[in-house]
Design a protein around this motif. Structure first.
Motif, PDB file in Angstrom:
ATOM      1  N   PRO A  53       6.654  -2.869  -9.747  1.00 38.05           N
ATOM      2  CA  PRO A  53       5.787  -1.693  -9.085  1.00 38.05           C
ATOM      3  C   PRO A  53       5.644  -0.538 -10.379  1.00 38.05           C
ATOM      4  N   GLU A  54       6.492  -0.133 -10.990  1.00 33.58           N
ATOM      5  CA  GLU A  54       6.333   0.757 -11.997  1.00 33.58           C
ATOM      6  C   GLU A  54       5.300   0.391 -13.007  1.00 33.58           C
ATOM      7  N   ARG A  55       4.839  -0.708 -13.278  1.00 37.79           N
ATOM      8  CA  ARG A  55       4.090  -1.067 -14.058  1.00 37.79           C
ATOM      9  C   ARG A  55       2.541  -0.813 -13.510  1.00 37.79           C
ATOM     10  N   VAL A  56       2.431  -1.164 -12.262  1.00 39.65           N
ATOM     11  CA  VAL A  56       1.180  -1.010 -11.423  1.00 39.65           C
ATOM     12  C   VAL A  56       0.878   0.622 -11.588  1.00 39.65           C
ATOM     13  N   VAL A  57       2.024   1.385 -11.074  1.00 40.51           N
ATOM     14  CA  VAL A  57       1.712   2.606 -11.049  1.00 40.51           C
ATOM     15  C   VAL A  57       1.156   3.331 -12.250  1.00 40.51           C
ATOM     16  N   LEU A  58       1.871   2.891 -13.502  1.00 42.23           N
ATOM     17  CA  LEU A  58       1.774   3.605 -14.793  1.00 42.23           C
ATOM     18  C   LEU A  58       0.390   3.184 -15.126  1.00 42.23           C
ATOM     19  N   ARG A  59      -0.110   1.716 -14.822  1.00 36.96           N
ATOM     20  CA  ARG A  59      -1.470   1.585 -15.240  1.00 36.96           C
ATOM     21  C   ARG A  59      -2.521   2.258 -14.578  1.00 36.96           C
ATOM     22  N   PHE A  60      -2.419   2.382 -13.251  1.00 37.17           N
ATOM     23  CA  PHE A  60      -3.394   2.879 -12.382  1.00 37.17           C
ATOM     24  C   PHE A  60      -2.959   3.993 -11.617  1.00 37.17           C
ATOM     25  N   PRO A  61      -2.986   5.290 -12.353  1.00 36.58           N
ATOM     26  CA  PRO A  61      -2.173   6.535 -11.748  1.00 36.58           C
ATOM     27  C   PRO A  61      -2.999   6.993 -10.545  1.00 36.58           C
ATOM     28  N   ASN A  62      -4.254   6.587 -10.846  1.00 34.60           N
ATOM     29  CA  ASN A  62      -5.223   7.393  -9.848  1.00 34.60           C
ATOM     30  C   ASN A  62      -5.603   6.340  -8.683  1.00 34.60           C
ATOM     31  N   MET A  63      -4.888   5.425  -8.478  1.00 30.67           N
ATOM     32  CA  MET A  63      -5.104   4.364  -7.252  1.00 30.67           C
ATOM     33  C   MET A  63      -4.878   5.242  -5.912  1.00 30.67           C
ATOM     34  N   ARG A  64      -5.815   4.847  -5.056  1.00 32.39           N
ATOM     35  CA  ARG A  64      -5.929   5.512  -3.678  1.00 32.39           C
ATOM     36  C   ARG A  64      -5.507   4.503  -2.770  1.00 32.39           C
ATOM     37  N   ALA A  65      -5.829   3.227  -2.951  1.00 28.66           N
ATOM     38  CA  ALA A  65      -5.314   2.262  -1.895  1.00 28.66           C
ATOM     39  C   ALA A  65      -4.529   1.089  -2.592  1.00 28.66           C
ATOM     40  N   LEU A  66      -3.436   0.790  -1.832  1.00 31.18           N
ATOM     41  CA  LEU A  66      -2.733  -0.192  -2.596  1.00 31.18           C
ATOM     42  C   LEU A  66      -2.284  -1.134  -1.388  1.00 31.18           C
ATOM     43  N   THR A  67      -2.657  -2.552  -1.813  1.00 29.09           N
ATOM     44  CA  THR A  67      -2.113  -3.646  -0.698  1.00 29.09           C
ATOM     45  C   THR A  67      -1.089  -4.589  -1.642  1.00 29.09           C
ATOM     46  N   VAL A  68       0.074  -4.753  -0.931  1.00 27.75           N
ATOM     47  CA  VAL A  68       1.110  -5.763  -1.595  1.00 27.75           C
ATOM     48  C   VAL A  68       1.638  -6.764  -0.721  1.00 27.75           C
ATOM     49  N   LYS A  69       1.475  -7.823  -0.881  1.00 24.03           N
ATOM     50  CA  LYS A  69       2.062  -8.763  -0.067  1.00 24.03           C
ATOM     51  C   LYS A  69       3.536  -9.498  -0.558  1.00 24.03           C
ATOM     52  N   GLY A  70       4.301  -9.960   0.402  1.00 23.33           N
ATOM     53  CA  GLY A  70       5.707 -10.426  -0.170  1.00 23.33           C
ATOM     54  C   GLY A  70       6.092 -11.563   0.226  1.00 23.33           C
ATOM     55  N   LYS A  71       6.722 -11.911   1.262  1.00 20.53           N
ATOM     56  CA  LYS A  71       7.024 -13.221   1.420  1.00 20.53           C
ATOM     57  C   LYS A  71       5.835 -14.224   1.334  1.00 20.53           C
ATOM     58  N   PRO A  72       6.253 -15.387   0.807  1.00 18.97           N
ATOM     59  CA  PRO A  72       5.328 -16.757   1.032  1.00 18.97           C
ATOM     60  C   PRO A  72       4.896 -17.098   2.433  1.00 18.97           C
ATOM     61  N   HIS A  73       3.595 -17.538   2.752  1.00 15.99           N
ATOM     62  CA  HIS A  73       3.141 -17.598   3.782  1.00 15.99           C
ATOM     63  C   HIS A  73       4.241 -18.298   4.674  1.00 15.99           C
ATOM     64  N   PHE A  74       4.585 -19.323   4.258  1.00 16.23           N
ATOM     65  CA  PHE A  74       5.613 -20.400   5.256  1.00 16.23           C
ATOM     66  C   PHE A  74       6.668 -19.412   6.023  1.00 16.23           C
ATOM     67  N   ALA A  75       6.919 -18.272   5.158  1.00 14.06           N
ATOM     68  CA  ALA A  75       7.844 -17.642   6.197  1.00 14.06           C
ATOM     69  C   ALA A  75       7.532 -17.065   7.447  1.00 14.06           C
ATOM     70  N   ASP A  76       6.201 -17.102   7.963  1.00 10.66           N
ATOM     71  CA  ASP A  76       5.516 -16.864   9.215  1.00 10.66           C
ATOM     72  C   ASP A  76       6.257 -18.204  10.314  1.00 10.66           C
ATOM     73  N   PHE A  77       6.651 -18.993   9.653  1.00  7.90           N
ATOM     74  CA  PHE A  77       7.100 -20.296  10.587  1.00  7.90           C
ATOM     75  C   PHE A  77       8.659 -20.553  10.355  1.00  7.90           C
TER      76      PHE A  77
END
Lengths: 575, 195
Positions: A53-77
């Motif tokens: 996360p630190e690297r993302v924030v460092l590279r894009f300090p002016n970002m307004r919208a952030l989308t992050v996905k976590g667990k793999p899809h089969f976590a739904d089941f």
């Protein structure tokens, strides 16, 4: 391009449609990299462990919208054990330190705490949209913090999250000065909310366009709200289960009549059939309808309602609708683009009122169909071939035959030919889930024809390693491959190791992969995280010919620039 | 039967012999949805065997090549692949509907002119039926040979029969519980010496 001032280059970049293209231009030269990164407003992180996360924030300090996905899809089941990971805190904390202009946060399958929500609410002065999908770990207290402190909040969208209920207080935390709400979805909140607070909140939100209530909200509250929101476009109903009095019906009908802009309906928790006729007047204008929480509606109730919905583009329904109901859909809903038919009584596999006939009828009547999720109890090759010919525009095709490994219901053959027809005819297919009795042949078809395929889900299919190898070799655009209970082992895993770097992730559970194979993969590809998740030891006693090596229960492989993660629980081994 | 009201929306019966898939009692099977195949571990023969379509050799061949199946709990929670939110909403709904339904049948004991009535949906299997009836009629009862073997030395004076939807009198215990529930019309406790 170096002659142009930075503002001009930046302006040119603003026309680039997506992150993929922006990533590409940033590789051209250092100047472009700098201009691009400082002007990037929307950042999408498909796997929270692929980058720090630190690297993302460092590279894009002016970002307004952030989308992050976590667990793999089969976590739904429920295939990913609890405490596996996917924590939101590092992302919110990093953004709090380096990117206070953040306005929008979208998270999917992540563990979010109340502390993080409070930090979010108090840190970002321009924060306006929080969308949480299939997340867990927080309570209504966290929502209270968001409501209290986000003065410019426009969107609070909670989809299918596991939220601990700590009372109705949170909704009352929206201050009187909050008048900016455009979208509010609390359908997944289990507890009650204060009807008065809700009505007042709606009354002072003139921009409200989307409102999804939870099942505790009574009919009369819904009626009162709808009288105040003539511009509402998307509604999730509250409780429509009671046999309510005639006056309530009339009020509801009057209220619906006012909502000329209504295009999408959902909710219908255990809806009583008696409430439906009062909704008929809005049906003709609906483009989206979700009835998947109404097992109380039978086929005739559903068809009577849907036959009025002539403009429908998206329909989610339970299999109670039955084949004959789907025939009505096919003849009424000529604009249908997306259909999902869910199983209503899943304790019994092997029976569901929908079969291949319903789907064939849909394919004949709904030529614009491009997205399908269909649970049924039987399928035939002939039907799939017909469907493929009728609907070559499928981009998403997910078929789940309830009984794993079930053959063609007429011929008892594998369903290889049927799915082969799908991938051959539907040249734009990006997502595919297969089921039923399937041999390696279906994977040969997939590898040969599914050139645009990005995501493939396999369960109880295939005969040997060759199956998986076909896919790994042929599907050039594959990004996500998830496999469960299929006989693919180390040979398949290691056949094309370089490919994993071009993909987001690979999931394999209850297959024939051994730890040795995983170690070989990890040593050959240091830029991958090879996570071995071994919860149970019982399975290990069951395998015979794998060199005596214990099989890996679950394997999750993903490319990453972040190295091994340090928040893994003890049942996860990162090789 | 009251429960048949749920079936009115359907116009076709499934390929298996079940004709009331929406029968609430069927949802009570703690077993999930695994088909029985002879080569899979007994771990997976969970209660009700509904599938009749696995007779072909090709399906058995495929079954043999599938590696050892996941444990019972994983099968229960991870198949069919629907999201937990929908799963729990439907389960809650099913249990709500189940509580509202009853299946009262008349129970007669041979020799007694006055019968009793029993709500079969309150029971969860043959064992509890037996216990309930033994308590109601104060006599040892048994049913089907299998169960006699399991309780050696207990020679009951009575055994259990029922009238099915065809009007035939059958011995209780031969078919899975849920299938029994869909066909039973009356129960009769018959004297063993008659048989």
């Amino acid at each position: 391009m170096t002659y142009f001032p930075e503002e001009v280059v930046e302006h040119i970049f603003s026309f680039l449609p997506g992150q993929h293209d922006r990533n590409t231009v940033s590789l051209v030269c250092k100047v472009w990299y700098e201009i691009e990164r400082l002007s990037r407003r929307t950042v999408f992180v498909g796997n929270c462990y692929a980058v720090r996360p630190e690297r993302v924030v460092l590279r894009f300090p002016n970002m307004r919208a952030l989308t992050v996905k976590g667990k793999p899809h089969f976590a739904d089941f429920n295939l990913v054990p609890p405490d596996w990971g996917g924590y939101a805190a590092p992302w919110i904390e990093a953004a709090a330190r380096g990117c206070v202009g953040l306005e929008e946060l979208r998270m999917k399958r992540m563990v979010v705490t109340d502390e993080s929500l409070e930090l979010l609410a108090k840190t970002f002065p321009r924060f306006r949209a929080l969308i949480l999908i299939s997340c867990e770990g927080f309570s209504t207290d966290g929502l209270a913090a968001i409501a209290s402190h986000c003065k410019l909040l426009r969107e609070l969208d909670l989809q299918e999250n596991e939220v601990e209920d700590r009372g109705p207080r949170w909704l009352s935390c929206f201050p009187d000065s909050c008048t900016s709400l455009v979208s509010l979805n609390f359908a997944c909140i289990k507890g009650e909310v204060n009807a008065g607070s809700l009505e007042r909140l709606v009354a002072r939100s003139p921009n409200l366009r989307s409102l999804r209530l939870n099942r505790s909200v009574p009919v009369d509250t819904l009626s009162k709200i709808l009288m105040r929101t003539p511009n509402l476009e998307d509604l999730g109903t509250g409780n429509l289960a009671d046999d309510f009095q005639t006056e309530s019906y009339i009020r509801l009908a009057l209220a619906f009549d006012k909502c000329k802009m209504l295009r999408s309906l959902s909710g219908f928790w255990d809806a009583s059939p008696f409430c439906l006729p009062f909704i008929y007047p809005v049906c003709a204008q609906l483009t989206g309808l979700n009835l998947s929480y109404a097992p109380t509606l039978d086929s005739s109730d559903l068809t009577k309602m849907i036959s009025h919905c002539v403009k429908l583009q998206r329909l989610w329904v339970l299999d109670c609708i039955a084949d004959k109901g789907l025939q009505v859909v096919a003849s009424s809903c000529k604009d249908l683009q997306e259909l999902r038919v869910f199983p209503s009584d899943f304790y019994i596999a092997g029976y569901s009122p929908v079969t291949e006939e319903g789907l064939v009828a849909i394919s004949l009547g709904c030529q614009k169909l491009s997205s399908l999720l269909y649970f049924c109890h039987q399928m035939t090759n002939a039907a799939l071939i017909t469907i493929a010919k009728n609907c070559p525009n499928f981009t998403r095709f997910r078929l789940c035959i309830l009984e794993p490994g079930k053959p063609d219901a007429m011929t008892n053959q594998p369903l290889d030919e049927g799915f082969g027809a799908i991938v051959r005819e539907c040249k734009g297919l990006r997502r595919l889930s297969i089921s039923g009795l399937l041999t390696d042949k279906v994977f040969m078809y997939i590898g040969t024809y599914a050139k645009e395929l990005e995501m493939l889900s396999i369960a109880f299919a295939g005969d040997s390693d060759a199956g998986m190898m076909h896919v790994m070799k042929g599907c050039k655009n594959l990004r996500k491959l998830e496999i469960r209970d299929s006989p693919f082992g180390d040979a398949a895993l290691l056949e094309n190791v370089a490919k994993y770097e071009t993909m987001r992730s690979l999931w394999m559970s209850s297959c024939n992969v051994t730890e040795k194979g995983c170690q070989v993969l990890a040593s050959k590809m240091p830029m991958l995280n090879v996570e071995v998740i071994n919860e149970l030891d019982e399975n290990n006693e069951m395998d015979e010919n794998h060199g005596g090596l214990p099989k890996v229960d679950k394997l999750y492989v993903y490319r990453t620039t972040a190295g091994g993660r340090d928040d893994a629980p003890n049942f996860v081994k990162i090789l | 039967m009251l429960v048949m009201a749920e079936c009115k929306g359907r116009d076709r019966s499934p390929s298996s012999s079940m004709d009331s898939s929406t029968h609430p009692a069927l949802s009570t099977a703690s077993a999930a949805c695994w088909p029985t195949r002879p080569d899979l571990s007994t771990d997976l023969r969970l209660g009700l065997s509904l599938s009749t379509s696995l007779s072909s050799s090709s399906s058995l061949q495929a079954a043999e090549s599938i590696p050892s199946m996941p444990s019972r709990n994983q099968v229960l929670l991870s198949w069919p692949p629907i999201k937990p939110f929908l799963r729990s909403a439907l389960a809650a709904s099913a249990s709500r509907r189940r509580r509202q339904q009853t299946l009262f049948v008349k129970v007669y004991m041979e020799g007694l002119p006055i019968g009793r009535k029993l709500d079969l949906l309150l029971l969860d299997g043959y064992d509890s039926l037996l216990v309930k009836l033994c308590n109601m009629f104060k006599t040892p009862i048994t049913y089907a040979d299998v169960y006699q073997q399991q309780v050696p030395g207990v020679k009951a004076a009575h055994f259990l029969t029922y009238e099915d939807q065809d009007g035939d009198w059958m011995m209780v215990g031969d078919v899975p519980w849920n299938l029994f529930l869909t066909s039973v019309k009356k129960i009769r406790i018959t004297r063993t010496d008659k048989c």
